[in-house]
Structure formats: C-alpha cells, structure tokens
Design a protein around this motif. Structure first.
Motif, PDB file in Angstrom:
ATOM      1  N   LEU A 134       1.699  -0.021   0.327  1.00 51.72           N
ATOM      2  CA  LEU A 134       3.122   0.132   0.030  1.00 51.72           C
ATOM      3  C   LEU A 134       3.388   0.178  -1.468  1.00 51.72           C
ATOM      4  O   LEU A 134       4.256   0.918  -1.945  1.00 51.72           O
ATOM      5  CB  LEU A 134       3.909  -1.013   0.676  1.00 51.72           C
ATOM      6  CG  LEU A 134       5.414  -1.036   0.449  1.00 51.72           C
ATOM      7  CD1 LEU A 134       6.075   0.202   1.053  1.00 51.72           C
ATOM      8  CD2 LEU A 134       6.016  -2.307   1.048  1.00 51.72           C
ATOM      9  N   PHE A 135       2.616  -0.609  -2.247  1.00 48.70           N
ATOM     10  CA  PHE A 135       2.859  -0.714  -3.684  1.00 48.70           C
ATOM     11  C   PHE A 135       1.825   0.028  -4.524  1.00 48.70           C
ATOM     12  O   PHE A 135       1.784  -0.131  -5.744  1.00 48.70           O
ATOM     13  CB  PHE A 135       2.889  -2.192  -4.097  1.00 48.70           C
ATOM     14  CG  PHE A 135       3.945  -2.986  -3.394  1.00 48.70           C
ATOM     15  CD1 PHE A 135       5.288  -2.702  -3.576  1.00 48.70           C
ATOM     16  CD2 PHE A 135       3.602  -4.008  -2.514  1.00 48.70           C
ATOM     17  CE1 PHE A 135       6.266  -3.424  -2.920  1.00 48.70           C
ATOM     18  CE2 PHE A 135       4.566  -4.728  -1.853  1.00 48.70           C
ATOM     19  CZ  PHE A 135       5.916  -4.433  -2.046  1.00 48.70           C
ATOM     20  N   GLY A 136       1.011   0.849  -3.877  1.00 50.39           N
ATOM     21  CA  GLY A 136       0.014   1.610  -4.614  1.00 50.39           C
ATOM     22  C   GLY A 136      -1.055   0.745  -5.236  1.00 50.39           C
ATOM     23  O   GLY A 136      -1.530   1.021  -6.349  1.00 50.39           O
ATOM     24  N   VAL A 137      -1.460  -0.306  -4.535  1.00 52.19           N
ATOM     25  CA  VAL A 137      -2.442  -1.253  -5.056  1.00 52.19           C
ATOM     26  C   VAL A 137      -3.801  -1.012  -4.407  1.00 52.19           C
ATOM     27  O   VAL A 137      -3.898  -0.835  -3.188  1.00 52.19           O
ATOM     28  CB  VAL A 137      -1.990  -2.711  -4.788  1.00 52.19           C
ATOM     29  CG1 VAL A 137      -3.097  -3.696  -5.148  1.00 52.19           C
ATOM     30  CG2 VAL A 137      -0.718  -3.023  -5.569  1.00 52.19           C
ATOM     31  N   ASP A 138      -4.832  -1.030  -5.221  1.00 49.40           N
ATOM     32  CA  ASP A 138      -6.207  -0.960  -4.744  1.00 49.40           C
ATOM     33  C   ASP A 138      -6.637  -2.372  -4.364  1.00 49.40           C
ATOM     34  O   ASP A 138      -6.687  -3.260  -5.228  1.00 49.40           O
ATOM     35  CB  ASP A 138      -7.101  -0.406  -5.854  1.00 49.40           C
ATOM     36  CG  ASP A 138      -8.554  -0.241  -5.427  1.00 49.40           C
ATOM     37  OD1 ASP A 138      -8.942  -0.781  -4.375  1.00 49.40           O
ATOM     38  OD2 ASP A 138      -9.310   0.416  -6.168  1.00 49.40           O
ATOM     39  N   VAL A 139      -6.925  -2.618  -3.094  1.00 47.23           N
ATOM     40  CA  VAL A 139      -7.261  -3.971  -2.641  1.00 47.23           C
ATOM     41  C   VAL A 139      -8.512  -4.509  -3.320  1.00 47.23           C
ATOM     42  O   VAL A 139      -8.730  -5.734  -3.342  1.00 47.23           O
ATOM     43  CB  VAL A 139      -7.430  -4.033  -1.105  1.00 47.23           C
ATOM     44  CG1 VAL A 139      -6.114  -3.797  -0.403  1.00 47.23           C
ATOM     45  CG2 VAL A 139      -8.502  -3.065  -0.641  1.00 47.23           C
ATOM     46  N   ALA A 140      -9.329  -3.633  -3.871  1.00 45.67           N
ATOM     47  CA  ALA A 140     -10.524  -4.080  -4.583  1.00 45.67           C
ATOM     48  C   ALA A 140     -10.224  -4.433  -6.039  1.00 45.67           C
ATOM     49  O   ALA A 140     -11.123  -4.876  -6.765  1.00 45.67           O
ATOM     50  CB  ALA A 140     -11.601  -2.997  -4.537  1.00 45.67           C
ATOM     51  N   ARG A 141      -8.953  -4.244  -6.456  1.00 50.33           N
ATOM     52  CA  ARG A 141      -8.581  -4.495  -7.855  1.00 50.33           C
ATOM     53  C   ARG A 141      -7.363  -5.404  -7.939  1.00 50.33           C
ATOM     54  O   ARG A 141      -6.416  -5.151  -8.677  1.00 50.33           O
ATOM     55  CB  ARG A 141      -8.316  -3.164  -8.575  1.00 50.33           C
ATOM     56  CG  ARG A 141      -9.509  -2.216  -8.586  1.00 50.33           C
ATOM     57  CD  ARG A 141      -9.162  -0.908  -9.254  1.00 50.33           C
ATOM     58  NE  ARG A 141      -8.925  -1.081 -10.695  1.00 50.33           N
ATOM     59  CZ  ARG A 141      -8.347  -0.176 -11.472  1.00 50.33           C
ATOM     60  NH1 ARG A 141      -7.903   0.966 -10.931  1.00 50.33           N
ATOM     61  NH2 ARG A 141      -8.188  -0.385 -12.757  1.00 50.33           N
ATOM     62  N   ILE A 142      -7.406  -6.492  -7.179  1.00 47.04           N
ATOM     63  CA  ILE A 142      -6.350  -7.497  -7.217  1.00 47.04           C
ATOM     64  C   ILE A 142      -6.899  -8.749  -7.883  1.00 47.04           C
ATOM     65  O   ILE A 142      -7.967  -9.250  -7.519  1.00 47.04           O
ATOM     66  CB  ILE A 142      -5.834  -7.831  -5.805  1.00 47.04           C
ATOM     67  CG1 ILE A 142      -5.258  -6.583  -5.131  1.00 47.04           C
ATOM     68  CG2 ILE A 142      -4.770  -8.929  -5.868  1.00 47.04           C
ATOM     69  CD1 ILE A 142      -4.845  -6.794  -3.680  1.00 47.04           C
ATOM     70  N   ALA A 143      -6.153  -9.263  -8.862  1.00 40.82           N
ATOM     71  CA  ALA A 143      -6.559 -10.454  -9.598  1.00 40.82           C
ATOM     72  C   ALA A 143      -5.467 -11.508  -9.498  1.00 40.82           C
ATOM     73  O   ALA A 143      -4.326 -11.219  -9.105  1.00 40.82           O
ATOM     74  CB  ALA A 143      -6.822 -10.117 -11.057  1.00 40.82           C
ATOM     75  N   VAL A 144      -5.816 -12.746  -9.861  1.00 38.68           N
ATOM     76  CA  VAL A 144      -4.829 -13.814  -9.986  1.00 38.68           C
ATOM     77  C   VAL A 144      -4.788 -14.263 -11.440  1.00 38.68           C
ATOM     78  O   VAL A 144      -5.787 -14.196 -12.161  1.00 38.68           O
ATOM     79  CB  VAL A 144      -5.136 -15.011  -9.058  1.00 38.68           C
ATOM     80  CG1 VAL A 144      -4.912 -14.634  -7.610  1.00 38.68           C
ATOM     81  CG2 VAL A 144      -6.554 -15.541  -9.274  1.00 38.68           C
ATOM     82  N   MET A 145      -3.622 -14.722 -11.862  1.00 39.93           N
ATOM     83  CA  MET A 145      -3.430 -15.145 -13.250  1.00 39.93           C
ATOM     84  C   MET A 145      -2.398 -16.252 -13.281  1.00 39.93           C
ATOM     85  O   MET A 145      -1.482 -16.296 -12.450  1.00 39.93           O
ATOM     86  CB  MET A 145      -2.969 -13.955 -14.104  1.00 39.93           C
ATOM     87  CG  MET A 145      -2.776 -14.251 -15.584  1.00 39.93           C
ATOM     88  SD  MET A 145      -2.335 -12.713 -16.484  1.00 39.93           S
ATOM     89  CE  MET A 145      -2.224 -13.325 -18.170  1.00 39.93           C
ATOM     90  N   GLY A 146      -2.537 -17.171 -14.232  1.00 40.72           N
ATOM     91  CA  GLY A 146      -1.542 -18.219 -14.389  1.00 40.72           C
ATOM     92  C   GLY A 146      -1.802 -19.003 -15.652  1.00 40.72           C
ATOM     93  O   GLY A 146      -2.900 -18.971 -16.212  1.00 40.72           O
TER      94      GLY A 146
END
Length: 325
Positions: free
Chosen positions: A157-169
C-alpha cells in the motif's frame, strides 16, 4: 587526565538556547516525580523543535491504528516527501520517539522526524506508544512492535520493500527500538537495520553516584534515569530470561542474528557506556555494527543545539545509515 569539557562551539550555542527558555527552565524534579518531568518535557520540546528548519516538502498523515498484543489501538503516522511515488518498492523506517518512557509524543516529535525524511528521502512511520507509568512493560514495547508489523502488513500500500524496513529511535525510543529488533528476531519478522540513538538500554544504570564526572553536563540525569526505568518496569519486578532482554536490551546474552546495528552516543551522557558496551557485544556476536561517540556533548545535543558542527555531523551520519539498506 584532562578534565571533561563541553565542545566549545556547543557551549556557546547552548548559552543562547538557554535564553530561549526564559522562565520555562525545567525545575529539578525529585526521583519518581513523573508528572513534573512530563510537563517540563512537553512544554520545552516545542521550543527546541522550533530551532529546526521548516520542511514544507514533507507531509504527515494519520494512517489509522495498529492493534497491539492486548487489543489496544496504537495510532500510526506516516511522514513522507510530498509527491513521493508509492508504485516502486522503497525503504521505510519505523520510529520510536524519546521521552524517558514517560513523556512526549509523535506530534511533539514531528519536526525532528520530518527533518530526517527531508534529509534522507526515506519515509518514516511513527507510533504513539503508550507511556509509563500508566502502562508498563511490555505494553509500550509491544505497541512499537505492532507498528513494525503494521508496516510489514501494509508494505504494498505504501510502496515499501519488506526487505528494506528498519527501526529507529532515540533515548527511551532507542531502547524501545533495540527491544523491537530483539522481538523481530525472536518472532521471525524480517528487519533490515536498527538505528539506536543514545538509547536507554540498561535498567541497571540507576546509581546516582555512578557518574560524578558527568553530573555537571547531564541533560538526562541519574535521577531522570531512575524515574524512567522505575516507571517502565514495575518496582520489584523479577526479571526472567524470556522477558529481560526485550525490556532492557543490555541484558541480552545472545545477540547473534540481530539486524545490523547503527548506534551513536554522546561522550558526556550517562548512557554512554551502556551504548558502547551494547555495540561491542553485538560486534562480538557477528552483528554488523557502526558506532559513533561524539566528544564534548551531552544527551540530546543534536536537538538542543542543531546548528553546531557536531550536531550536523551526527545528523549526516544517521541519514547515511538511513539510506544504507
């Protein structure tokens, strides 16, 4: 041994920033006083955020809610450059804001998150996780994980590659980010990278006498740290192996197979050593690690004095890490 000192440029800018607060300079709160700290943080944060340049090319959208482990509906927001294509799979970051586990929100953090998007071009999804002590571990962490799962489930839906998801904080959000990365590994959810910015990683770092040389520089004090951890993890809580590490990532014994780690920490921060040790343990476990220690500056230096050379360097390093996966 030469005494610790503030970076000269940072010290000069800090004096100017302090004048912005006027009578709003936060009071010295006692250990355990969540209400005073929350009010002070929520009041002062907009003043700090106003120092950041405007980001008219970034839009923020309230997407709806992600369902947490107990059925709670977690508000999710998307920050992306206006007109960004959603037809091509692209990277994405799931962001956990700071606030000592007890304060702040996505709304208050919006200028900083928008700055990261403007500088990197990477879309960021942020969640309003529940704050302590109204809820305690594991609820705030599970809220962050629910947001990560939401992005995975809605990647197309958001044009995101599931292999290129990161977390940040950052700060407490950095601890939640690291905890989310642990849960992702344990639960088999793919994660490309974790970006931990001066994170609260170790609940054992609560001795007020442990950092006498840093006390004069502390923008996040030992008293603050004790208050935040006691709010997040119920007093008297008995840690067990299956819950200890996600709550306080520094307790993790087996760091193998974690997502590649970017971590930075200021040298005049009481969270300095726990961050360095976390990066060392990860590297020894075979995790890809990038570590930065910034001399002469305290916790949240890049927000307090964003126009300094050292703050700009830190932001540039983070942005480079944001586009590296």
């Amino acid at each position: 041994m030469a005494p610790l000192r503030l970076d000269p440029e940072y010290a000069q800018h800090l004096a100017n920033v302090m004048s912005l607060f006027g009578t709003q300079t936060p009071p010295r709160a006692k250990v355990g006083d969540v209400a005073t700290r929350r009010t002070a943080s929520d009041d002062l944060w907009p003043i700090l955020m106003a120092q950041l340049p405007p980001t008219p090319d970034v839009e923020k959208t309230h997407l709806g809610h992600a369902k947490s482990f107990d059925g709670h509906e977690v508000p999710i927001y998307r920050f992306a450059k206006k007109g960004a294509s959603q037809d091509t799979a692209a990277p994405a970051i799931v962001y956990s804001h700071g606030g000592g586990f007890i304060a702040l929100s996505v709304e208050l953090y919006s200028p900083l998150i928008s700055t990261y998007v403007a500088m990197s071009g990477v879309q960021i999804f942020a969640m309003d996780y529940r704050l302590a002590p109204e809820v305690r571990f594991p609820a705030p962490l599970e809220d962050c994980y629910a947001a990560l799962q939401y992005v995975h489930d809605n990647a197309v839906l958001f044009g995101v590659d599931v292999a290129r998801i990161a977390v940040m904080g950052d700060s407490a959000g950095g601890g939640l980010c690291a905890g989310t990365a642990i849960l992702a590994r344990n639960r088999g959810l793919p994660l490309a990278k974790q970006l931990v910015v001066h994170g609260n990683l170790d609940d054992r770092n609560i001795k007020t006498s442990a950092w006498p040389e840093l006390a004069q520089f502390a923008t996040w004090s030992s008293e603050d740290n004790i208050t935040g951890w006691d709010a997040y993890i119920e007093a008297g809580h008995e840690f067990k192996n299956y819950i200890a590490a996600p709550a306080a990532p520094a307790r993790l014994e087996n760091m193998s197979d974690l997502a590649p780690l970017y971590l930075d920490v200021p040298a005049l921060d009481i969270l300095r050593d726990e961050g360095i040790e976390y990066a060392r343990k990860a590297a020894r476990a075979g995790v890809e690690v990038e570590l930065h220690v910034y001399p002469g500056v305290p916790h949240s230096f890049e927000v307090l004095c964003p126009r300094t050379k050292i703050a700009k360097a830190a932001m540039e390093n983070r942005v480079r890490a944001m586009i590296s996966f």
